[in-house]
Motif scaffolding. Structure first.
Motif, short mmCIF file in Angstrom:
data_model
loop_
_atom_site.label_atom_id
_atom_site.label_comp_id
_atom_site.label_asym_id
_atom_site.label_seq_id
_atom_site.Cartn_x
_atom_site.Cartn_y
_atom_site.Cartn_z
N UNK A 148 0.85 -1.26 -0.23
CA UNK A 148 -0.21 0.22 0.09
C UNK A 148 1.31 1.15 -0.41
N UNK A 149 0.31 2.49 -0.19
CA UNK A 149 0.35 3.19 -0.31
C UNK A 149 1.24 3.94 1.01
N UNK B 295 1.86 -1.60 -7.94
CA UNK B 295 2.04 -2.31 -9.39
C UNK B 295 0.81 -0.38 -9.60
N UNK B 296 -0.09 -0.82 -9.71
CA UNK B 296 -1.43 0.05 -10.29
C UNK B 296 -1.57 1.30 -9.73
N UNK B 297 -0.75 0.82 -7.99
CA UNK B 297 -0.58 2.47 -7.94
C UNK B 297 0.10 3.34 -7.58
N UNK B 298 1.46 2.53 -8.69
CA UNK B 298 2.61 2.98 -8.62
C UNK B 298 2.90 4.36 -8.44
N UNK C 119 3.21 -0.14 -16.42
CA UNK C 119 1.92 1.12 -15.24
C UNK C 119 3.40 1.17 -14.02
N UNK C 120 4.17 0.53 -13.27
CA UNK C 120 5.52 1.24 -13.10
C UNK C 120 6.13 2.14 -13.98
N UNK D 138 6.90 9.40 -15.27
CA UNK D 138 6.40 11.09 -15.15
C UNK D 138 7.04 11.70 -13.63
N UNK D 139 6.96 11.29 -12.73
CA UNK D 139 8.04 11.34 -11.64
C UNK D 139 9.55 11.32 -11.66
#
Ligand code: PEP
Ligand code: MG
Length: 551
Positions: free
Chosen positions: A387-388, A416-419, A467-468, A474-475
């Motif tokens: 989790x985050x 991975x989905x919330x990378x 995704x990752x 992006x970041x």
């Protein structure tokens, strides 16, 4: 000239004379027993028990990956269902020989019908049947040859009992007519770095003494090479050997894009070998390997000494140390010794560390002290982060101890989905493709019966990697790969195309991966990766990558 085609394992090439595995024993005659059912039953039982004991002995002597496979074979040799099938045929008047032959053949047909991993175990069953028959007939079981000179071993498929006895230093290459990329022969070839082509259906026609070229990169066996082809092969063999022996420069794509090639290590003593093979640093140091089997948590002093030794071997270079990863395949009793029905889904990785925060804090203390005493570029990461919130917890704790670069392993589809959210709190992500595959495909990585699912080429796994990779780009945060997938030369190109900025692997894989990525630009890698994501399954993804890489 004829070229046999199969599936190549690795990128190597070899030439040499063929030596075939001794042919199988002839099928026993289907005749009525003159000894009577009781005597035949005793004969069959004695032979099966003796073969099981022999396989168990080989298992004990072999150790490593071969041990598990041989132990499984020993169990099959005495499997109660098979024994019942043998008895049923004897009760109908068959000899022990025919009953064993027929019962094992029935079982083999069932496995083949199931296909996949179990289908590839069919050869193991033939091997056990042959051993039992040989025992019944008082003859030697067909075994691996030992011609006294280096040779290319040609076989239908190699059973674990054979490879345990094979003199590997004499084997130039392995060629099989049966078996696929997850067969025992393929596993052995990968583990030992032996050139191999498996599943080359026409290999059965190769004759003893024929000089062949076995080209794993092309998946071919040339059984009538010209002198020019032999010279070209010898040059490739020499250049591979020279590349392996010369210290390599940093990893890069054909257009110069740097991709760090790092080592996966489990103990500081392996550092020198990794450096000699051109590792630019360490992408995964598995700290739990230092303490497997310990009943008590290691002290700060013990840990600091190990980390100082590791970091000293990589002065000025990046070393990513993973905090203790307890649970499932890596049990650490001092972090979690509770019985769990599904340990892979239990209190493991960061969850277990958090439940014993004192142990986590001690490990961070030891790492911070080792960092202060050395000049490597230390990065730390937490295992199996879901989790985050867990990400924020770990990275802020690591910073509390002055550890400047803190990240997480992405091994669970959720992270991975919330990378993008995860990477907002972490300095970097490292994708553990072994666990990510296990959790994406819902297949325990320790279970042979579902091993066919454990394939990181599966597009479902690779879409998660994307995704990752996208979030990292992006970041502006690094995304490494540290699972087995990074050691596959072609998959490594795909992973880079999906956004990986570094690849970490067993040191023995570094030179093939370095060569493979150097043949593609970033644009190529992205195009190859895009084609793979459209596939339905792992085999389709592999085929799409091979195709896209040639255009
Ligand atoms: C992984 O899961 O891919 C990984 C690198 O970690 P381990 O194999 O140690 O679980
Ligand atoms: Mg893992």
């Amino acid at each position: 000239m004829s070229i046999l085609r199969g599936v190549g394992i690795g990128q190597g090439i070899a030439t040499g004379p063929v030596v075939r595995m001794a042919p199988a024993l002839p099928e026993p005659a289907h005749e009525t027993s003159t000894r009577g059912a009781d005597a035949e039953r005793v004969r069959a039982r004695e032979a099966m028990t003796a073969v099981a004991a022999d396989l168990q002995q080989r298992a004990d002597a072999a150790g490593g990956a071969a041990q598990d496979v041989l132990e499984a074979q020993a169990m099959i040799a005495e499997d109660p269902t098979l024994t019942d099938e043998v008895d049923a045929r004897i009760d109908e008047g068959a000899t022990a020989e025919w009953a064993v032959h027929d019962a094992f053949a029935g079982f083999r047909a069932t496995l083949e019908a199931v296909g996949g991993y179990l289908g590839e175990r069919a050869a193991d069953l033939d091997d056990i049947a042959q051993r039992v028959l040989a025992r019944l007939q008082g003859v030697a079981a067909p075994g691996v040859p030992d011609p006294g000179h280096p040779f290319v071993l040609v076989a239908r498929d190699l059973a674990p009992a054979d490879t345990a006895l094979l003199k590997l230093d004499q084997v130039l290459a392995l060629v099989t007519s049966d078996g696929g990329p997850t067969s025992h022969t393929a596993i052995l070839a990968r583990e030992k770095g032996i050139v191999a082509v498996v599943g080359a259906a026409d290999a059965a026609a190769l004759t003893d003494g024929t000089t062949v070229i076995v080209d794993a990169a092309a998946g071919t066996v040339n059984d009538s090479p010209t002198s020019e082809e032999l010279t070209a092969a010898a040059e490739r063999i020499a250049s591979r050997a020279a590349e392996d022996a010369t210290p390599a420069g940093p990893g890069a794509l054909a257009d110069g894009t740097p991709i760090s090639l790092l080592a996966n290590l489990g103990k500081p003593a392996d550092a020198a070998d990794a450096v000699a093979r051109g590792a630019e640093g360490v992408g995964l140091f598995r700290t739990e390997f230092l303490f497997l089997g310990a009943s008590q948590a290691p002290t700060i002093e013990q840990q600091r000494a190990a980390y100082v030794e590791l970091l000293s071997a990589f002065e000025g270079r990046k070393v990513v140390v993973r905090l203790l990863d307890a649970g499932a395949d890596k049990p650490l009793a001092f972090l979690n010794d509770a019985h769990e029905e599904n340990p892979a889904l239990g209190l493991r990785g960061l969850r277990a560390l958090r439940a014993s925060e004192d142990i986590l804090r001690e490990q961070l203390t030891a790492l911070a002290e080792a960092d202060a005493a050395t000049s490597a570029d230390l990065w730390v990461m937490a295992p199996m982060v879901t989790t985050v919130e867990e990400t924020a917890y770990f990275t802020s704790l690591a910073k509390e101890y002055g550890l400047k670069t803190a990240g997480v392993m992405v091994e669970v589809p959720a992270s991975a989905l919330l990378a993008d959210r995860v990477l907002a709190h972490a300095d970097f992500a490292s994708i553990g493709t072994n666990d990510l595959t296990q959790y994406t495909m819902a297949a325990d990585r320790l279970l042979g019966s579902v091993a066919g699912f454990q394939d990181p080429w599966h597009p479902a796994v690779l879409r998660l990697v994307r995704e990752v990779g996208d979030a990292g780009a992006r970041l502006g945060k690094p995304v490494g790969i540290c699972g087995e997938a990074a050691a596959d030369p072609l998959l490594a190109v795909v992973l880079v195309g999906l956004g990986a900025t570094s690849l970490s692997m067993a040191p023995s894989a570094l030179s093939d991966v370095r060569r493979s990525i150097s043949q593609h630009t970033l644009e190529d890698a992205r195009r190859i990766a895009a084609s793979v994501l459209l596939a339905d399954d792992a085999a389709g993804a592999r085929a799409a990558a091979v195709d896209a890489a040639q255009h």
